[in-house]
Design a protein around this motif. Structure first.
Motif, PDB file in Angstrom:
ATOM      1  N   ALA A  76      40.812  41.792  48.115  1.00  0.00           N
ATOM      2  CA  ALA A  76      39.683  42.273  49.432  1.00  0.00           C
ATOM      3  C   ALA A  76      39.718  42.747  50.386  1.00  0.00           C
ATOM      4  N   GLY A  77      38.989  44.430  50.459  1.00  0.00           N
ATOM      5  CA  GLY A  77      39.117  44.734  51.800  1.00  0.00           C
ATOM      6  C   GLY A  77      40.592  45.947  51.726  1.00  0.00           C
ATOM      7  N   ASP A  78      40.807  46.222  50.453  1.00  0.00           N
ATOM      8  CA  ASP A  78      42.061  47.307  50.091  1.00  0.00           C
ATOM      9  C   ASP A  78      41.988  48.173  48.474  1.00  0.00           C
ATOM     10  N   PRO A  79      40.714  48.791  48.607  1.00  0.00           N
ATOM     11  CA  PRO A  79      41.553  49.120  47.443  1.00  0.00           C
ATOM     12  C   PRO A  79      42.412  49.754  46.773  1.00  0.00           C
ATOM     13  N   ALA A  80      42.943  50.147  47.785  1.00  0.00           N
ATOM     14  CA  ALA A  80      44.340  50.790  47.384  1.00  0.00           C
ATOM     15  C   ALA A  80      45.416  49.828  46.734  1.00  0.00           C
ATOM     16  N   ALA A  81      45.045  48.941  46.018  1.00  0.00           N
ATOM     17  CA  ALA A  81      46.029  47.677  45.975  1.00  0.00           C
ATOM     18  C   ALA A  81      45.713  48.498  44.710  1.00  0.00           C
ATOM     19  N   LEU A  82      44.449  48.484  43.948  1.00  0.00           N
ATOM     20  CA  LEU A  82      44.366  48.595  42.299  1.00  0.00           C
ATOM     21  C   LEU A  82      44.287  50.206  42.024  1.00  0.00           C
ATOM     22  N   ARG A  83      44.935  50.660  43.089  1.00  0.00           N
ATOM     23  CA  ARG A  83      45.109  52.575  42.274  1.00  0.00           C
ATOM     24  C   ARG A  83      46.793  51.440  41.133  1.00  0.00           C
ATOM     25  N   GLY A  84      46.006  52.093  39.757  1.00  0.00           N
ATOM     26  CA  GLY A  84      46.954  52.625  38.928  1.00  0.00           C
ATOM     27  C   GLY A  84      46.656  51.767  37.669  1.00  0.00           C
ATOM     28  N   ALA A  85      45.555  50.467  38.068  1.00  0.00           N
ATOM     29  CA  ALA A  85      45.162  49.694  37.325  1.00  0.00           C
ATOM     30  C   ALA A  85      44.499  50.777  35.652  1.00  0.00           C
ATOM     31  N   ALA A  86      44.429  50.156  34.857  1.00  0.00           N
ATOM     32  CA  ALA A  86      43.345  51.039  33.137  1.00  0.00           C
ATOM     33  C   ALA A  86      41.619  50.340  34.156  1.00  0.00           C
ATOM     34  N   MET A  87      41.945  49.491  34.591  1.00  0.00           N
ATOM     35  CA  MET A  87      40.082  48.761  34.539  1.00  0.00           C
ATOM     36  C   MET A  87      39.918  47.720  35.263  1.00  0.00           C
ATOM     37  N   LEU A  88      38.940  48.552  36.145  1.00  0.00           N
ATOM     38  CA  LEU A  88      38.074  47.390  36.812  1.00  0.00           C
ATOM     39  C   LEU A  88      36.993  46.114  36.302  1.00  0.00           C
ATOM     40  N   THR A  89      37.145  45.439  35.982  1.00  0.00           N
ATOM     41  CA  THR A  89      36.258  44.263  35.719  1.00  0.00           C
ATOM     42  C   THR A  89      35.181  43.283  36.746  1.00  0.00           C
ATOM     43  N   PRO A  90      35.169  44.070  38.156  1.00  0.00           N
ATOM     44  CA  PRO A  90      34.323  43.040  39.064  1.00  0.00           C
ATOM     45  C   PRO A  90      32.672  42.532  38.518  1.00  0.00           C
ATOM     46  N   HIS A  91      32.459  41.584  39.203  1.00  0.00           N
ATOM     47  CA  HIS A  91      31.237  40.994  39.442  1.00  0.00           C
ATOM     48  C   HIS A  91      30.676  41.940  40.507  1.00  0.00           C
ATOM     49  N   ALA A  92      28.891  40.888  41.010  1.00  0.00           N
ATOM     50  CA  ALA A  92      28.194  42.241  41.897  1.00  0.00           C
ATOM     51  C   ALA A  92      29.487  41.785  43.735  1.00  0.00           C
ATOM     52  N   GLY A  93      29.259  40.529  43.289  1.00  0.00           N
ATOM     53  CA  GLY A  93      30.450  39.503  44.853  1.00  0.00           C
ATOM     54  C   GLY A  93      31.884  40.567  44.996  1.00  0.00           C
ATOM     55  N   GLU A  94      32.267  40.078  43.897  1.00  0.00           N
ATOM     56  CA  GLU A  94      33.998  40.649  43.648  1.00  0.00           C
ATOM     57  C   GLU A  94      34.266  42.831  43.981  1.00  0.00           C
ATOM     58  N   PHE A  95      32.917  42.776  43.345  1.00  0.00           N
ATOM     59  CA  PHE A  95      32.665  44.336  43.476  1.00  0.00           C
ATOM     60  C   PHE A  95      32.922  44.580  45.606  1.00  0.00           C
ATOM     61  N   GLU A  96      32.118  43.839  46.499  1.00  0.00           N
ATOM     62  CA  GLU A  96      31.654  43.948  47.578  1.00  0.00           C
ATOM     63  C   GLU A  96      33.128  43.586  48.302  1.00  0.00           C
ATOM     64  N   ALA A  97      33.622  42.347  47.805  1.00  0.00           N
ATOM     65  CA  ALA A  97      34.918  42.204  48.196  1.00  0.00           C
ATOM     66  C   ALA A  97      35.856  42.837  48.698  1.00  0.00           C
ATOM     67  N   VAL A  98      35.739  43.875  47.922  1.00  0.00           N
ATOM     68  CA  VAL A  98      37.009  44.867  47.229  1.00  0.00           C
ATOM     69  C   VAL A  98      36.351  46.607  48.305  1.00  0.00           C
ATOM     70  N   PHE A  99      35.139  46.976  47.916  1.00  0.00           N
ATOM     71  CA  PHE A  99      35.017  47.891  48.235  1.00  0.00           C
ATOM     72  C   PHE A  99      33.339  47.972  49.082  1.00  0.00           C
ATOM     73  N   GLY A 100      32.706  47.072  49.418  1.00  0.00           N
ATOM     74  CA  GLY A 100      31.808  46.507  50.299  1.00  0.00           C
ATOM     75  C   GLY A 100      30.562  46.562  49.182  1.00  0.00           C
ATOM     76  N   PRO A 101      29.504  46.593  50.080  1.00  0.00           N
ATOM     77  CA  PRO A 101      28.628  45.961  49.472  1.00  0.00           C
ATOM     78  C   PRO A 101      27.920  47.629  48.698  1.00  0.00           C
ATOM     79  N   ALA A 102      27.560  47.230  46.570  1.00  0.00           N
ATOM     80  CA  ALA A 102      27.042  48.572  46.738  1.00  0.00           C
ATOM     81  C   ALA A 102      26.109  49.574  47.198  1.00  0.00           C
ATOM     82  N   GLY A 103      25.659  48.220  48.140  1.00  0.00           N
ATOM     83  CA  GLY A 103      23.797  49.184  47.714  1.00  0.00           C
ATOM     84  C   GLY A 103      22.928  49.409  47.072  1.00  0.00           C
ATOM     85  N   GLN A 104      21.551  49.598  47.429  1.00  0.00           N
ATOM     86  CA  GLN A 104      21.276  50.558  46.082  1.00  0.00           C
ATOM     87  C   GLN A 104      21.527  51.044  44.821  1.00  0.00           C
ATOM     88  N   ASP A 105      21.966  52.163  45.531  1.00  0.00           N
ATOM     89  CA  ASP A 105      22.413  53.412  44.667  1.00  0.00           C
ATOM     90  C   ASP A 105      23.761  52.925  43.597  1.00  0.00           C
TER      91      ASP A 105
END
Length: 471
Positions: A336-365
């Motif tokens: 959460a709040g640290d996208p760099a911790a995921l560098r090197g993974a092949a794939m991330l499979t977040p739902h909207a809440g997990e995405f927001e926790a890591v990267f912030g709100p996705a917004g309309q786009d």
């Protein structure tokens, strides 16, 4: 026909076709004819009101009005504003000989069918004022030209208000907004019409988004000499006492074709529970030994794991060992709040809440947000939802639209992560693996039908895979 064009890319396609010698008015006539044809095929004759904007979208509406009137339908046109003098839309409007009525809620209330040709997919401002008043009060069935007015063709977002359409007629290629909610829910049935734009304009545009489907990827097909080791070994990290998630991941990976599957248990008690499960699943208690084995090339880290430092450490160890890692659930929350911790993974499979926790709100786009997340981590991002988005670090993007609503039940995301891992283990590149997993996941859910629970999904995969594996 699976390319998705943003409104800007569609404008470039139109311009390229016109530059090649196809008059703009010819394209407009073809678009209006496609609308009129779709109306006649799906509705009985009724009093039609064409709401026409001042641009090319409105021009398509003027053409449709003329052709419907010529077929004997009672038609009136209500212009929001006159077309720009000398434009193709003005020339189309000049050919109309029928009634022109005020753009008003009162006129709309008299209609038995409304053709919404006010604003196109490239709308860049809020729908407000008179247009908003009329569009928000429509009671008759609505046929939208290109997109329902107010829907952003690039993102599916609603700019102000948008009417609910029963039918949307679009041209040449779909827009992302036809597949992304809330726009997708407002389009009704979508008809893709050929209006004479040549496919030869696409290479110069170089679209980077597609509607997900089997034409976008190839599934691995074992050769006659294949063996279990050649089909890849997947490891799944299980949580302490939370065995269900890991077992669902395992089922998805095995049914997707992984040759071997080991669940890494955190303790003896959890291992005992897991060993009482499916007999084809191996269980180990030494994650470090599994990580040291180069034959165990694909890992799923996160389902059923707590979002703590131990999960973060396992994720980093798997990435550091050069394994293909699918990060989900607890592994995402731990970053959460640290996208760099995921560098090197092949794939991330977040739902909207997990995405927001890591990267912030996705917004309309959401497509732009998913692309940014993929670029920041170097991983393919599968942003799950009714309109799942798959984004690659190089900018490629696919939108998956085959998920039925009964997929919204606990554990289905674990199966999805397993399917993706099973494909990765067999050598499918991450972007294609994510796209194929999302599509197979939705197709399996359709076959299972309403009442589905997560355990039903993996069992439906063999009949789907037989399409590719059996002549």
């Amino acid at each position: 026909m699976d390319e998705l064009l943003t409104p800007d890319e569609m404008a470039r396609a139109d311009a390229a076709a016109i530059a090649s010698g196809i008059p703009g008015l010819v394209l407009m006539e073809a678009a209006g004819a496609a609308v009129a044809r779709a109306v006649r095929r799906r509705f009985r004759p009724a009093r039609v009101l064409v709401l026409a904007g001042p641009g090319n979208n409105g021009g398509d509406g003027w053409v449709a009005a003329r052709l419907l009137e010529g077929a004997g339908w009672p038609v009136a046109v209500a212009p929001l504003a006159p077309p720009r003098p000398g434009s193709d839309a003005a020339r189309a409007a000049a050919r109309w000989r029928g009634p022109v009525v005020p753009f008003s809620a009162a006129e709309a209330a008299r209609a038995g069918l409304v053709v919404d040709a006010v604003f196109g997919a490239g709308l860049s401002k809020l729908v407000e004022g008179l247009a908003a008043e009329v569009l928000s009060g429509l009671a008759a069935p609505v046929v939208a030209v290109d997109v329902p007015s107010g829907v952003d063709g690039a993102t599916g977002a609603v700019r102000g208000v948008a009417a609910q359409a029963a039918l949307t007629v679009t041209f040449f290629r779909r827009k992302p907004g036809h597949l992304l909610f809330p726009g997708r829910g407002l389009c009704g049935e979508v008809v893709l019409a050929d209006i004479g734009l040549p496919g030869s304009v696409l290479p110069a545009i170089a679209p980077r988004a597609w509607r997900n489907g089997p034409g976008l990827w190839r599934l691995p097909r074992p050769g006659v000499e294949a063996h279990k080791y050649a089909r890849g070994h997947v490891a799944v990290a299980a949580g302490p006492g939370l065995t269900g998630a890991a077992r669902l991941v395992a089922a998805g990976a095995r049914r997707a074709g992984a040759g071997l599957l080991t669940i890494a248990a955190p303790d003896a008690a959890t291992a005992a529970v897991l060993r009482a499960g499916e007999p084809g699943v191996m269980v180990g208690e030494d994650a470090a030994a599994l990580l040291a084995d180069p034959r165990v090339g694909t890992w799923v880290v996160g389902p059923g794991l707590p979002p703590d430092s131990a999960t973060s450490a396992l994720l980093r160890a798997a990435i550091g060992a050069g394994r293909r890692v699918v990060a989900d659930a607890g592994a995402l929350r731990a970053a959460a709040g640290d996208p760099a911790a995921l560098r090197g993974a092949a794939m991330l499979t977040p739902h909207a809440g997990e995405f927001e926790a890591v990267f912030g709100p996705a917004g309309q786009d959401r497509p732009a947000a998913a692309r940014c997340a993929a670029a920041a981590t170097g991983a393919v991002v599968l942003l799950k939802g009714a309109d799942s988005i798959v984004a690659a670090p190089d900018g490629r993007l696919a939108i998956n639209d085959n998920a039925p609503p009964w997929l919204a039940t606990g554990g289905t995301g674990d199966v999805l992560a397993g399917i993706a891992a099973g494909l990765l283990a067999q050598g499918v590149p991450p972007f294609e693996a994510a796209c194929a997993a999302a599509w197979l996941h939705g197709a399996a859910a359709h076959r299972a039908g309403p009442g589905l629970v997560a355990e039903d999904l993996a069992a439906r995969l063999p009949e789907l895979l037989a399409t590719w594996w059996i002549d």
